[in-house]
Design a protein around this motif. Sequence first.
Motif, PDB file in Angstrom:
ATOM      1  N   GLY A  33     -15.867  -4.135   3.861  1.00 30.93           N
ATOM      2  CA  GLY A  33     -17.171  -4.567   3.359  1.00 30.93           C
ATOM      3  C   GLY A  33     -17.438  -6.022   3.708  1.00 30.93           C
ATOM      4  O   GLY A  33     -16.576  -6.712   4.262  1.00 30.93           O
ATOM      5  N   PRO A  34     -18.605  -6.508   3.351  1.00 26.80           N
ATOM      6  CA  PRO A  34     -18.963  -7.909   3.625  1.00 26.80           C
ATOM      7  C   PRO A  34     -18.038  -8.860   2.871  1.00 26.80           C
ATOM      8  O   PRO A  34     -17.720  -8.613   1.705  1.00 26.80           O
ATOM      9  N   GLY A  35     -17.579  -9.900   3.550  1.00 29.95           N
ATOM     10  CA  GLY A  35     -16.707 -10.899   2.907  1.00 29.95           C
ATOM     11  C   GLY A  35     -15.266 -10.458   2.781  1.00 29.95           C
ATOM     12  O   GLY A  35     -14.438 -11.192   2.260  1.00 29.95           O
ATOM     13  N   GLN A  36     -14.965  -9.255   3.283  1.00 33.82           N
ATOM     14  CA  GLN A  36     -13.608  -8.739   3.127  1.00 33.82           C
ATOM     15  C   GLN A  36     -12.767  -8.969   4.382  1.00 33.82           C
ATOM     16  O   GLN A  36     -13.282  -9.254   5.457  1.00 33.82           O
ATOM     17  N   VAL A  37     -11.449  -8.843   4.174  1.00 33.53           N
ATOM     18  CA  VAL A  37     -10.508  -8.897   5.297  1.00 33.53           C
ATOM     19  C   VAL A  37      -9.580  -7.693   5.229  1.00 33.53           C
ATOM     20  O   VAL A  37      -9.259  -7.199   4.142  1.00 33.53           O
ATOM     21  N   LEU A  38      -9.161  -7.242   6.397  1.00 32.05           N
ATOM     22  CA  LEU A  38      -8.110  -6.220   6.495  1.00 32.05           C
ATOM     23  C   LEU A  38      -6.808  -6.933   6.840  1.00 32.05           C
ATOM     24  O   LEU A  38      -6.742  -7.703   7.812  1.00 32.05           O
ATOM     25  N   LEU A  39      -5.795  -6.664   6.023  1.00 33.01           N
ATOM     26  CA  LEU A  39      -4.491  -7.306   6.199  1.00 33.01           C
ATOM     27  C   LEU A  39      -3.435  -6.268   6.548  1.00 33.01           C
ATOM     28  O   LEU A  39      -3.419  -5.173   5.974  1.00 33.01           O
ATOM     29  N   ARG A  40      -2.542  -6.640   7.443  1.00 30.73           N
ATOM     30  CA  ARG A  40      -1.319  -5.868   7.663  1.00 30.73           C
ATOM     31  C   ARG A  40      -0.207  -6.619   6.948  1.00 30.73           C
ATOM     32  O   ARG A  40       0.060  -7.790   7.270  1.00 30.73           O
ATOM     33  N   ASN A  41       0.379  -5.973   5.971  1.00 30.61           N
ATOM     34  CA  ASN A  41       1.407  -6.682   5.197  1.00 30.61           C
ATOM     35  C   ASN A  41       2.678  -6.868   5.999  1.00 30.61           C
ATOM     36  O   ASN A  41       3.163  -5.928   6.657  1.00 30.61           O
ATOM     37  N   LEU A  42       3.219  -8.093   5.940  1.00 32.68           N
ATOM     38  CA  LEU A  42       4.457  -8.433   6.638  1.00 32.68           C
ATOM     39  C   LEU A  42       5.665  -8.327   5.705  1.00 32.68           C
ATOM     40  O   LEU A  42       6.702  -7.777   6.087  1.00 32.68           O
ATOM     41  N   VAL A  43       5.516  -8.869   4.527  1.00 30.90           N
ATOM     42  CA  VAL A  43       6.574  -8.797   3.514  1.00 30.90           C
ATOM     43  C   VAL A  43       5.908  -8.648   2.157  1.00 30.90           C
ATOM     44  O   VAL A  43       4.781  -9.093   1.948  1.00 30.90           O
ATOM     45  N   MET A  44       6.632  -8.010   1.249  1.00 31.87           N
ATOM     46  CA  MET A  44       6.145  -7.904  -0.128  1.00 31.87           C
ATOM     47  C   MET A  44       7.281  -8.233  -1.078  1.00 31.87           C
ATOM     48  O   MET A  44       8.469  -8.167  -0.736  1.00 31.87           O
ATOM     49  N   SER A  45       6.894  -8.593  -2.270  1.00 37.35           N
ATOM     50  CA  SER A  45       7.835  -9.035  -3.282  1.00 37.35           C
ATOM     51  C   SER A  45       8.141  -7.895  -4.248  1.00 37.35           C
ATOM     52  O   SER A  45       7.255  -7.114  -4.588  1.00 37.35           O
ATOM     53  N   VAL A  46       9.383  -7.781  -4.675  1.00 35.94           N
ATOM     54  CA  VAL A  46       9.683  -7.027  -5.897  1.00 35.94           C
ATOM     55  C   VAL A  46      10.256  -8.020  -6.900  1.00 35.94           C
ATOM     56  O   VAL A  46      11.090  -8.862  -6.549  1.00 35.94           O
ATOM     57  N   ASP A  47       9.774  -7.954  -8.119  1.00 33.26           N
ATOM     58  CA  ASP A  47      10.120  -8.930  -9.143  1.00 33.26           C
ATOM     59  C   ASP A  47      10.442  -8.212 -10.441  1.00 33.26           C
ATOM     60  O   ASP A  47       9.879  -7.152 -10.726  1.00 33.26           O
ATOM     61  N   PRO A  48      11.320  -8.821 -11.275  1.00 35.53           N
ATOM     62  CA  PRO A  48      11.701  -8.167 -12.532  1.00 35.53           C
ATOM     63  C   PRO A  48      10.513  -7.814 -13.421  1.00 35.53           C
ATOM     64  O   PRO A  48      10.530  -6.781 -14.093  1.00 35.53           O
ATOM     65  N   TYR A  49       9.480  -8.656 -13.444  1.00 35.85           N
ATOM     66  CA  TYR A  49       8.365  -8.390 -14.360  1.00 35.85           C
ATOM     67  C   TYR A  49       7.681  -7.060 -14.047  1.00 35.85           C
ATOM     68  O   TYR A  49       6.993  -6.493 -14.903  1.00 35.85           O
ATOM     69  N   MET A  50       7.858  -6.548 -12.815  1.00 35.41           N
ATOM     70  CA  MET A  50       7.207  -5.284 -12.454  1.00 35.41           C
ATOM     71  C   MET A  50       7.725  -4.114 -13.287  1.00 35.41           C
ATOM     72  O   MET A  50       7.007  -3.135 -13.484  1.00 35.41           O
ATOM     73  N   ARG A  51       8.981  -4.222 -13.745  1.00 31.41           N
ATOM     74  CA  ARG A  51       9.510  -3.139 -14.590  1.00 31.41           C
ATOM     75  C   ARG A  51       8.672  -2.996 -15.849  1.00 31.41           C
ATOM     76  O   ARG A  51       8.351  -1.872 -16.273  1.00 31.41           O
ATOM     77  N   GLY A  52       8.287  -4.111 -16.452  1.00 32.24           N
ATOM     78  CA  GLY A  52       7.458  -4.056 -17.650  1.00 32.24           C
ATOM     79  C   GLY A  52       6.116  -3.396 -17.388  1.00 32.24           C
ATOM     80  O   GLY A  52       5.587  -2.660 -18.229  1.00 32.24           O
TER      81      GLY A  52
END
Lengths: 332, 332
Positions: A33-52
């Motif tokens: 859409g307008p003002g948007q970007v398409l990203l190809r993710n290179l790396v992502m994070s996993v963090d303890p808070y995600m369990r909650g």
Amino acid sequence: MTKTREIHLAARPNGAPTPDDFALVEVDLPQLGPGQVLLRNLVMSVDPYMRGRMNDVKSYVPPFQLDAVLDGGAIGEVVESHHPSLVPGDVVLHGLGWRDHAITEAARVRKVDPSLGASSYLGALGMPGLTAYVGLLDIAAMKPGDTVFISGAAGAVGSLAGQIAKQRGAARVIGSAGSAAKVERLTGTLGFDAAFNYKDAPVRDQLRTAAPDGIDVYFDNVGGDHLEAAISALNVNGRVALCGAVAQYNATDATPGPRNLALAVGKRLTLRGFIVSDHNGRMGDFLAEMAPWLASGAVRFDETVVEGLENAPSALIGLLNGENTGKMIVRL
Amino acid sequence: MTKTREIHLAARPNGAPTPDDFALVEVDLPQLGPGQVLLRNLVMSVDPYMRGRMNDVKSYVPPFQLDAVLDGGAIGEVVESHHPSLVPGDVVLHGLGWRDHAITEAARVRKVDPSLGASSYLGALGMPGLTAYVGLLDIAAMKPGDTVFISGAAGAVGSLAGQIAKQRGAARVIGSAGSAAKVERLTGTLGFDAAFNYKDAPVRDQLRTAAPDGIDVYFDNVGGDHLEAAISALNVNGRVALCGAVAQYNATDATPGPRNLALAVGKRLTLRGFIVSDHNGRMGDFLAEMAPWLASGAVRFDETVVEGLENAPSALIGLLNGENTGKMIVRL
């Protein structure tokens, strides 16, 4: 390109998450859409808070939704841009991890300098680094000369907290971790004065040996018996930064609290919980100190890298089991 | 006069103290030395912290010694003076309670105005009042509009903390106590907005009913399940003043800690222990507010009076069982 892959929450875990709680799903990529970007993710994070966030409970971040894509910190490369501020090839920090591609507003991403290592913005120069900095200096008010104890010390936040403490003049920094290799890393490479494997013997006994004159600051990443041991070891006017309780994230029953909390009265202890996102105003101060420390090698930052989106669930499961040294990231 | 009476520590209690742990002893009164005064005690204080001093453990005040006289706050009248600053008939606050007569240096007593009621210097204008003031305003940083929960609310410190909260603009003040009469006193006379008997039903349930929108401040006089209930009820950025843990003073085993302490992270809670003697510098500010409140009747202060030195041990035992409303004192 019309298809991409995402990780969905397939079920809410009861206790420790299992691979069945996640689903790798192929989805159609929407139109930009307008003002948007398409990203190809290179790396992502996993963090303890995600369990909650996998539980359906009110918390400081909303829970993940069943049968919907997870999210979290990620670094992506711009593939297509409908906004003048970004062009293909730019590398950005954003919040739509757990997917190969992301579409978002250009205003919701922050361009980063990939020459410093893209993943560093998920770690030493990112949320874990700011967490360590704010927790140690603002919440626990560490002063030069303090003796500092850090649990989960081989993790992303803990390893940085210990090194920041040394840089800021702590007299003695003690870490606990869950393997002999991690303990060796802490004292052999990261500059901790002492470290122990909490699985070897009661934390209370090992902490007393490592800190015979007591501790002034405790940076709590795990809760449980570590917190109780720290309360016993804290000196008068001691401070505790309550950063998280990894030991309890997978618990299905209420876990025992510190039986010695009444000591906080006579010792004038302060225990204070915090959430890093309340402290984003400190990012400038933090980066001004941390970037030179990292560049000079005064502070080191470990990463445990898992390859491929399909392995992101096992990366998170492994993180909760302490299988990481330093920051756990997934390279996509 | 050559003889007087004192209460000695006859044995260290295991659990709740019994009368056999105390001994009423007749002793010779020493000669008055230079700079000293002889006092006839009019009233003496019994306070929860004295239970801790009956144990032989390192704490913020030294333990009582076996087969020696106890001590604590008292008001005495000068009988004989070897110092020009005091004359017979003067009334003074001092630290040598638990005896009919005391001999001390004139420099170690503080002359008080008996027209305000001598015992008020052991209560509303003394250590319990300053404890309530500092705990509420400095340690828990109460602000106008806060909802405040106070345990042990019919006690000396708790009843003052609740009334100070109202005077300082708390939106809602909730107290817990251990009898229907105390609960009635809190809401009927002392201006608490709500109160409950913690023996009637789980604290957690009663607190939720009394504070459906949660609490901002908890003034903890008891520890135990009250603290756990308060942690559940606290709103984001809530503060706890840890003042004491009466529920645990007589405990022989370690008591369970709050099983929900991990909530402190997401709620950004601060729990802070304190000892009033660190805050004597606030005495002037405190008296400037409290004396007019008391004089106008805006703040009321209850006393439970026990007659006679020989009954001081049962006064302390009763205090630990919650038999007091307001300040427990012994008239000598």
